[in-house]
Design a protein around this motif. Structure first.
Motif, PDB file in Angstrom:
ATOM      1  N   GLU A  16       5.040  -0.531   0.006  1.00  0.00           N
ATOM      2  CA  GLU A  16       5.623  -1.334  -1.075  1.00  0.00           C
ATOM      3  C   GLU A  16       4.560  -1.978  -1.964  1.00  0.00           C
ATOM      4  OE1 GLU A  16       7.725  -4.154   1.357  1.00  0.00           O
ATOM      5  OE2 GLU A  16       9.191  -2.666   2.010  1.00  0.00           O
ATOM      6  N   ILE A  17       3.304  -1.604  -1.787  1.00  0.00           N
ATOM      7  CA  ILE A  17       2.186  -2.325  -2.399  1.00  0.00           C
ATOM      8  C   ILE A  17       2.218  -2.300  -3.928  1.00  0.00           C
ATOM      9  CG2 ILE A  17       0.376  -0.545  -2.493  1.00  0.00           C
ATOM     10  CD1 ILE A  17      -0.120  -3.961  -0.874  1.00  0.00           C
ATOM     11  N   ALA A  18       2.742  -1.245  -4.543  1.00  0.00           N
ATOM     12  CA  ALA A  18       2.787  -1.202  -6.012  1.00  0.00           C
ATOM     13  C   ALA A  18       3.635  -2.346  -6.558  1.00  0.00           C
ATOM     14  CB  ALA A  18       3.324   0.144  -6.494  1.00  0.00           C
ATOM     15  N   GLY A  19       4.761  -2.613  -5.943  1.00  0.00           N
ATOM     16  CA  GLY A  19       5.602  -3.728  -6.383  1.00  0.00           C
ATOM     17  C   GLY A  19       4.936  -5.076  -6.197  1.00  0.00           C
ATOM     18  N   VAL A  20       4.152  -5.204  -5.142  1.00  0.00           N
ATOM     19  CA  VAL A  20       3.417  -6.453  -4.892  1.00  0.00           C
ATOM     20  C   VAL A  20       2.343  -6.644  -5.967  1.00  0.00           C
ATOM     21  CG1 VAL A  20       2.008  -7.715  -3.224  1.00  0.00           C
ATOM     22  CG2 VAL A  20       3.915  -6.294  -2.432  1.00  0.00           C
ATOM     23  N   TRP A  29      -2.534 -12.657 -12.257  1.00  0.00           N
ATOM     24  CA  TRP A  29      -3.691 -12.342 -11.424  1.00  0.00           C
ATOM     25  C   TRP A  29      -4.228 -10.953 -11.737  1.00  0.00           C
ATOM     26  CZ3 TRP A  29      -0.563 -13.789  -6.459  1.00  0.00           C
ATOM     27  CH2 TRP A  29      -0.324 -15.171  -6.447  1.00  0.00           C
ATOM     28  N   ASP A  30      -5.536 -10.837 -11.713  1.00  0.00           N
ATOM     29  CA  ASP A  30      -6.241  -9.556 -11.815  1.00  0.00           C
ATOM     30  C   ASP A  30      -6.348  -9.038 -10.382  1.00  0.00           C
ATOM     31  OD1 ASP A  30      -7.861  -7.419 -12.556  1.00  0.00           O
ATOM     32  OD2 ASP A  30      -9.680  -8.643 -12.613  1.00  0.00           O
ATOM     33  N   VAL A  31      -5.751  -7.887 -10.078  1.00  0.00           N
ATOM     34  CA  VAL A  31      -5.645  -7.401  -8.706  1.00  0.00           C
ATOM     35  C   VAL A  31      -6.609  -6.255  -8.452  1.00  0.00           C
ATOM     36  CG1 VAL A  31      -4.093  -6.457  -6.950  1.00  0.00           C
ATOM     37  CG2 VAL A  31      -3.208  -8.066  -8.666  1.00  0.00           C
ATOM     38  N   CYS A  32      -7.350  -6.373  -7.360  1.00  0.00           N
ATOM     39  CA  CYS A  32      -8.192  -5.295  -6.845  1.00  0.00           C
ATOM     40  C   CYS A  32      -7.604  -4.900  -5.494  1.00  0.00           C
ATOM     41  CB  CYS A  32      -9.633  -5.772  -6.662  1.00  0.00           C
ATOM     42  SG  CYS A  32     -10.422  -6.313  -8.192  1.00  0.00           S
ATOM     43  N   LEU A  33      -7.310  -3.614  -5.306  1.00  0.00           N
ATOM     44  CA  LEU A  33      -6.650  -3.141  -4.096  1.00  0.00           C
ATOM     45  C   LEU A  33      -7.637  -2.496  -3.137  1.00  0.00           C
ATOM     46  CD1 LEU A  33      -4.042  -2.621  -2.466  1.00  0.00           C
ATOM     47  CD2 LEU A  33      -3.790  -0.478  -3.784  1.00  0.00           C
ATOM     48  N   GLY A  34      -7.645  -3.002  -1.901  1.00  0.00           N
ATOM     49  CA  GLY A  34      -8.442  -2.419  -0.828  1.00  0.00           C
ATOM     50  C   GLY A  34      -7.542  -2.075   0.346  1.00  0.00           C
ATOM     51  N   LEU A  35      -7.867  -1.005   1.027  1.00  0.00           N
ATOM     52  CA  LEU A  35      -7.040  -0.515   2.116  1.00  0.00           C
ATOM     53  C   LEU A  35      -7.888  -0.130   3.323  1.00  0.00           C
ATOM     54  CD1 LEU A  35      -4.941   1.935  -0.099  1.00  0.00           C
ATOM     55  CD2 LEU A  35      -4.148  -0.275   0.794  1.00  0.00           C
ATOM     56  N   THR A  36      -7.281  -0.157   4.486  1.00  0.00           N
ATOM     57  CA  THR A  36      -7.939   0.446   5.633  1.00  0.00           C
ATOM     58  C   THR A  36      -7.917   1.963   5.402  1.00  0.00           C
ATOM     59  OG1 THR A  36      -5.904   0.642   6.916  1.00  0.00           O
ATOM     60  CG2 THR A  36      -7.206  -1.400   7.212  1.00  0.00           C
ATOM     61  N   ALA A  39      -4.424   3.342   5.927  1.00  0.00           N
ATOM     62  CA  ALA A  39      -3.512   2.997   4.829  1.00  0.00           C
ATOM     63  C   ALA A  39      -3.812   3.845   3.598  1.00  0.00           C
ATOM     64  CB  ALA A  39      -3.607   1.510   4.504  1.00  0.00           C
ATOM     65  N   ALA A  40      -5.084   4.113   3.327  1.00  0.00           N
ATOM     66  CA  ALA A  40      -5.445   4.969   2.189  1.00  0.00           C
ATOM     67  C   ALA A  40      -4.879   6.379   2.385  1.00  0.00           C
ATOM     68  CB  ALA A  40      -6.957   5.013   2.020  1.00  0.00           C
ATOM     69  N   ARG A  41      -4.890   6.880   3.608  1.00  0.00           N
ATOM     70  CA  ARG A  41      -4.291   8.194   3.867  1.00  0.00           C
ATOM     71  C   ARG A  41      -2.773   8.145   3.643  1.00  0.00           C
ATOM     72  NH1 ARG A  41      -8.162   8.149   7.820  1.00  0.00           N
ATOM     73  NH2 ARG A  41      -6.710   7.567   9.478  1.00  0.00           N
ATOM     74  N   TRP A  42      -2.138   7.067   4.085  1.00  0.00           N
ATOM     75  CA  TRP A  42      -0.684   6.936   3.887  1.00  0.00           C
ATOM     76  C   TRP A  42      -0.339   6.959   2.396  1.00  0.00           C
ATOM     77  CZ3 TRP A  42       2.286   2.942   7.312  1.00  0.00           C
ATOM     78  CH2 TRP A  42       2.105   3.242   8.670  1.00  0.00           C
ATOM     79  N   LEU A  43      -1.196   6.358   1.580  1.00  0.00           N
ATOM     80  CA  LEU A  43      -0.931   6.209   0.142  1.00  0.00           C
ATOM     81  C   LEU A  43      -1.678   7.233  -0.716  1.00  0.00           C
ATOM     82  CD1 LEU A  43      -1.053   2.313  -0.036  1.00  0.00           C
ATOM     83  CD2 LEU A  43       0.978   3.755  -0.232  1.00  0.00           C
ATOM     84  N   GLU A  44      -2.223   8.241  -0.076  1.00  0.00           N
ATOM     85  CA  GLU A  44      -3.094   9.193  -0.776  1.00  0.00           C
ATOM     86  C   GLU A  44      -2.489   9.717  -2.078  1.00  0.00           C
ATOM     87  OE1 GLU A  44      -5.842  13.066   0.287  1.00  0.00           O
ATOM     88  OE2 GLU A  44      -4.339  12.413   1.727  1.00  0.00           O
ATOM     89  N   ALA A  45      -1.243  10.128  -2.055  1.00  0.00           N
ATOM     90  CA  ALA A  45      -0.609  10.668  -3.261  1.00  0.00           C
ATOM     91  C   ALA A  45      -0.427   9.609  -4.347  1.00  0.00           C
ATOM     92  CB  ALA A  45       0.747  11.299  -2.910  1.00  0.00           C
ATOM     93  N   ASP A  46      -0.384   8.344  -3.955  1.00  0.00           N
ATOM     94  CA  ASP A  46      -0.159   7.246  -4.900  1.00  0.00           C
ATOM     95  C   ASP A  46      -1.444   6.605  -5.419  1.00  0.00           C
ATOM     96  OD1 ASP A  46       2.645   7.459  -4.550  1.00  0.00           O
ATOM     97  OD2 ASP A  46       2.507   6.258  -2.727  1.00  0.00           O
ATOM     98  N   LEU A  47      -2.586   6.977  -4.866  1.00  0.00           N
ATOM     99  CA  LEU A  47      -3.829   6.297  -5.242  1.00  0.00           C
ATOM    100  C   LEU A  47      -4.128   6.363  -6.739  1.00  0.00           C
ATOM    101  CD1 LEU A  47      -6.121   7.127  -2.187  1.00  0.00           C
ATOM    102  CD2 LEU A  47      -4.903   4.986  -2.678  1.00  0.00           C
ATOM    103  N   GLU A  52      -4.440   3.203 -11.749  1.00  0.00           N
ATOM    104  CA  GLU A  52      -3.991   2.967 -13.129  1.00  0.00           C
ATOM    105  C   GLU A  52      -3.316   1.606 -13.242  1.00  0.00           C
ATOM    106  OE1 GLU A  52      -0.914   4.945 -16.309  1.00  0.00           O
ATOM    107  OE2 GLU A  52      -2.052   6.299 -15.014  1.00  0.00           O
ATOM    108  N   LEU A  53      -2.508   1.258 -12.252  1.00  0.00           N
ATOM    109  CA  LEU A  53      -1.799  -0.020 -12.254  1.00  0.00           C
ATOM    110  C   LEU A  53      -2.770  -1.201 -12.240  1.00  0.00           C
ATOM    111  CD1 LEU A  53       0.958  -1.483 -12.102  1.00  0.00           C
ATOM    112  CD2 LEU A  53       0.843  -1.216  -9.615  1.00  0.00           C
ATOM    113  N   THR A  54      -3.815  -1.123 -11.417  1.00  0.00           N
ATOM    114  CA  THR A  54      -4.776  -2.228 -11.314  1.00  0.00           C
ATOM    115  C   THR A  54      -5.892  -2.143 -12.345  1.00  0.00           C
ATOM    116  OG1 THR A  54      -6.173  -1.077  -9.708  1.00  0.00           O
ATOM    117  CG2 THR A  54      -4.387  -2.467  -8.821  1.00  0.00           C
ATOM    118  N   GLY A  55      -6.131  -0.944 -12.868  1.00  0.00           N
ATOM    119  CA  GLY A  55      -7.252  -0.757 -13.791  1.00  0.00           C
ATOM    120  C   GLY A  55      -8.596  -0.735 -13.080  1.00  0.00           C
ATOM    121  N   ARG A  56      -8.561  -0.558 -11.763  1.00  0.00           N
ATOM    122  CA  ARG A  56      -9.785  -0.563 -10.944  1.00  0.00           C
ATOM    123  C   ARG A  56      -9.666   0.481  -9.843  1.00  0.00           C
ATOM    124  NH1 ARG A  56     -12.393  -4.626 -12.919  1.00  0.00           N
ATOM    125  NH2 ARG A  56     -11.360  -6.528 -13.550  1.00  0.00           N
ATOM    126  N   PRO A  57     -10.804   0.951  -9.336  1.00  0.00           N
ATOM    127  CA  PRO A  57     -10.735   1.874  -8.201  1.00  0.00           C
ATOM    128  C   PRO A  57     -10.125   1.195  -6.975  1.00  0.00           C
ATOM    129  CG  PRO A  57     -12.980   1.746  -9.086  1.00  0.00           C
ATOM    130  CD  PRO A  57     -12.165   0.693  -9.768  1.00  0.00           C
TER     131      PRO A  57
END
Length: 178
Positions: A16-20, A29-36, A39-47, A52-57
């Motif tokens: 649900e992280i995109a909605g958060v 807030w300017d959001v920077c997203l970090g994952l374990t 979690a990065a594997r779970w969200l691989e297709a959404d990365l 794009e949503l955060t404007g940051r890697p």
């Protein structure tokens, strides 16, 4: 603008992280997203969409020595969902994961940090988990666990994750004190 590092572990609420992120951005807030890594594997297709949503890697690995940091310094950190493994690694100072290393260092940098676990009732019975939650709280961190935060569910039980409590705690952490 307040820079929020939003970190997540591989637990169902991370899906649900995109909605958060959108809610945090709506709060200014300017959001920077970090994952374990899991979690990065779970969200691989959404990365790409999350970047794009955060404007940051989106980050899940440490940068190499000499590489510039791609994020601005954090004003506040929210680690949610934080799994059994993550909470225990953090409390024990085991920083083999980028996001755990950042929050461990945030203690010494005095960056306000909020975490909300996501563990089932079976994991919550392990004594190390409670020792870890107590240790993190003793370090001055806000751990939203128990009646005023996340209450463990039975294994396999699905219920809403209280993101609103996590975001409210972040807001309180960065609000000016009277």
């Amino acid at each position: 603008m307040t820079t929020l590092y939003l970190f997540g572990s591989a637990a169902p609420p991370v899906l649900e992280i995109a909605g958060v992120i959108e809610e945090a951005q709506a709060r200014g807030w300017d959001v920077c997203l970090g994952l374990t890594p899991s979690a990065a594997r779970w969200l691989e297709a959404d990365l790409p969409a999350l970047e794009e949503l955060t404007g940051r890697p989106v980050r899940w690995e440490y940068k190499r020595p000499g590489e510039p940091d791609v994020w601005p310094p954090a004003d506040v950190i929210l680690f949610a969902p934080a799994t059994f493994n993550t909470i225990n690694h953090w409390a024990l100072g085991l920083t083999d994961r980028f996001v755990v290393g950042v929050v461990a260092e945030a203690i010494g940098k005095e960056i306000p940090t909020v975490a909300m676990p996501c563990v089932n009732a079976a994991y919550a019975q392990h004594p190390q988990f409670h020792w870890s939650v107590d240790a993190l709280r003793s370090m001055g961190l806000t751990i939203l666990y128990g009646e005023d935060g996340f209450v463990p569910n039975q294994p396999g039980e699905k219920r809403p994750y209280p993101w609103h409590l996590a975001l409210a705690a972040v807001e309180a952490a960065v609000s000016p004190r009277p």
